[in-house]
Design an enzyme around this catalytic site. Structure first.
Site, PDB file in Angstrom:
ATOM      1  N   ASP A   1     -50.256   4.185 -19.101  1.00  0.00           N
ATOM      2  CA  ASP A   1     -49.442   4.458 -17.916  1.00  0.00           C
ATOM      3  C   ASP A   1     -48.511   3.278 -17.607  1.00  0.00           C
ATOM      4  O   ASP A   1     -48.913   2.119 -17.724  1.00  0.00           O
ATOM      5  CB  ASP A   1     -50.377   4.698 -16.719  1.00  0.00           C
TER       6      ASP A   1
ATOM      7  N   GLU B   1     -59.622  -0.977 -34.951  1.00  0.00           N
ATOM      8  CA  GLU B   1     -61.051  -0.986 -35.285  1.00  0.00           C
ATOM      9  C   GLU B   1     -61.639   0.426 -35.248  1.00  0.00           C
ATOM     10  O   GLU B   1     -62.631   0.716 -35.890  1.00  0.00           O
ATOM     11  CB  GLU B   1     -61.830  -1.830 -34.270  1.00  0.00           C
TER      12      GLU B   1
END
Ligand code: NOJ
Length: 534
Positions: free
Chosen positions: A209, A251
């Protein structure tokens, strides 16, 4: 295990169709008038049948809902109005089993004033380490009664609020959304931890956002028109934040989509460098009027700005902040501009619908990923919300001149004959549904071969089954004035007629899909689009 979809690959996001769910207004499972995760879980088969690859959920976290959930009190808890964390985990897994990935919405620029950090900062007082997590400052003038600077708010009105001990705090949005201090290492650590929290729960992506607003000039200088660098938009040190985020996402194989409102294409593309965000919303396209030349320039500009960084484009026609496409395209001014929103702007819904149908085929044929905002596939128009039911802070902060964003957030109609059109079986929905919405209901449209829903279902199926969609080159074809015609790989053609005259079609073997009937001579009428196999 679900059958693998054509998008069951690591780079699914490069050409995905992503459906935006505004949980409050999608489906109400517990009958309290507010949409919730139970409602979404019950409707997952609808989304699978529609043929979307992923769902982006606007915030479902604990929140006083002052700004529809963009005021987060706890990023690791689901608001009881929506359900529980366990339910969110189930939803993520159930969606994935149907071939649908989940994207959550992280709000890093600000928190709710009910967030424990902000409450602690208020209690701890001036000069405390707790206040350093935010932007607290003394005021100006002899008694400190003037705000520390003159920054304009993203929501109109003031950006500073004074607390009882005399200090002021910064909020680019409403006072209930204090801005975090991104120069503080604890703020960075916390957000990386929040990312891990959601990736570990199986989410495939994160929408960021207000992604270009996080870092501020530490001197908090007054706003000077045209200042470069800007004191709080698109500052260079922000890229360092996103490089660390990218390392976290990598990851887990997670992806980002940034809410980056920037007019400068070169600055925008910096967020999409290979070690930063994977994608960002294309607001140039979203705000573009329904005009062939402007759209073509927006498309060319988008492709040119993304190419050097190797990022796929995104195509967006609307979301929970902007006027619904059908209404916007039915107006005299078909562009979108927050500052120009007014009550009572006339719109021709038939014209708007015709154009929105054509625009759907246009966007779904462009290279990259596409966002579909809930109800867009139903062709919902912007609703007029009675003044006494408006909830959006944007309306109140504009002193009532801006109708706000509730008109595009009205609870969805599922069943034409049911109470609340099947949105929920209990209390009245949190925003009123127009009395004329039975014809937009999912069940009604499912049975109608000419409906917007049928068009979307067919288009999304073809986009998966036919070659040439998604990533890959786009070549413009010669076409009459105000007609957009382009070729994609494998002889796929898309023609969109934005002129006032019928247009002949290029040679082709097969018509795959049309947004409306061709005329008696087989020509493409105005405001109509087709997909062809050349
Ligand atoms: C952008 C969101 O889309 C909007 O709904 C919200 O009000 C602001 N950011 C502030 O979080």
């Amino acid at each position: 295990m679900a059958a693998p979809t054509p998008h069951d690959t690591d780079d699914w996001w490069r050409d995905a169709v992503i459906y935006q769910v505004y949980p409050r207004s999608f489906a109400d499972g517990d009958g309290d008038g507010t949409g919730d995760l139970a409602g979404v879980r019950a409707r997952l088969p609808y989304l699978a049948d529609l043929g979307v690859d992923a769902v982006w959920f606007t915030p479902w976290y604990l929140s006083p809902l002052v700004d529809g959930g963009y005021d987060v009190a706890d990023y690791r808890t689901v608001d009881p109005a929506f359900g529980t964390l366990a339910e969110a985990e189930k939803l993520i897994a159930e969606a994935r089993a149907l071939g649908i990935r989940t994207i959550v919405d992280i709000v890093p620029n600000h928190v709710s004033d009910q967030h424990p950090w902000f409450r602690a900062a208020l209690a701890a007082g001036p000069g405390s380490p707790e206040r350093e997590l935010f932007h607290f400052r003394p005021g100006r003038g002899p008694d400190g009664a003037r705000p520390p600077n003159d920054w304009p708010s993203q929501f109109s009105g003031a950006t500073w609020t004074r607390v009882p001990d005399g200090e002021w705090y910064l909020h680019l949005f409403s006072p209930e959304q204090p801005d975090l201090n991104w120069a503080h290492p604890a703020v960075r650590r916390e957000h990386e931890d929040i990312l891990r929290f959601w990736f570990e729960r199986g989410v495939a992506g994160v929408r960021i956002d207000s992604a270009a607003l996080l870092t501020k000039d530490p001197a908090l200088p007054d706003f000077v028109e045209g200042a470069d660098p800007h004191p709080y938009i698109d500052r260079d040190d922000l890229h360092d934040v996103y490089r660390s985020w990218r390392a976290v996402a990598d990851e887990y194989g997670g992806v980002f989509v940034g809410e980056v409102w920037l007019p400068d294409a070169e600055r925008f593309a910096r967020y999409l460098r290979p070690d930063e965000l994977h994608t960002a919303f294309n607001f140039t396209f979203l705000t573009c009027p329904w005009e062939a030349g402007r759209l073509r320039r927006a498309i060319d500009g988008t492709l040119a700005e993304h190419a050097p960084v190797g990022a796929p484009a995104t195509w967006v026609l609307c979301n929970h902040d902007v006027t619904r496409t059908v209404t916007r395209y039915g107006r005299a001014d078909t562009g979108f501009d927050f500052a120009a929103k007014r009550f009572g702007t006339p719109a021709d819904p038939e014209l708007g619908t015709r154009r929105a149908r054509a625009a759907a085929l246009l966007t779904l044929a462009l290279p990259g990923s596409v966002y579909v905002y809930q109800g867009e596939e139903l062709g919902l128009p912007e609703a007029d919300i009675p003044l006494d039911r408006i909830q959006d802070p944007m309306h109140f902060r504009s002193r009532g001149t801006d109708p706000g964003r509730d008109g595009c957030r009205v609870p969805l109609p599922w069943e034409a004959g049911a109470r609340w059109y099947g949105f929920g079986a209990g209390d009245e929905p949190w925003l009123p549904q127009p009395a004329t919405w039975a014809s937009y209901a999912v069940d009604r449209q499912s049975a109608d071969p000419g409906s917007m829903l049928t068009l979307y279902r067919r288009a999304l199926r073809l986009r998966r089954s036919e070659d040439g969609f998604g990533d890959g080159p786009l070549t413009w074809l010669p076409a009459p004035r105000d007609v957009l015609a382009f070729a994609r790989p494998h002889g796929l053609l898309c023609v969109v007629n934005l002129s006032g005259e019928p247009a002949g079609l290029p040679p082709h073997e097969r018509l795959l899909l049309a947004s409306g009937p061709l005329d008696a001579e087989g020509r493409l009428p105005p405001d109509t689009a087709v997909w062809l196999r050349g």
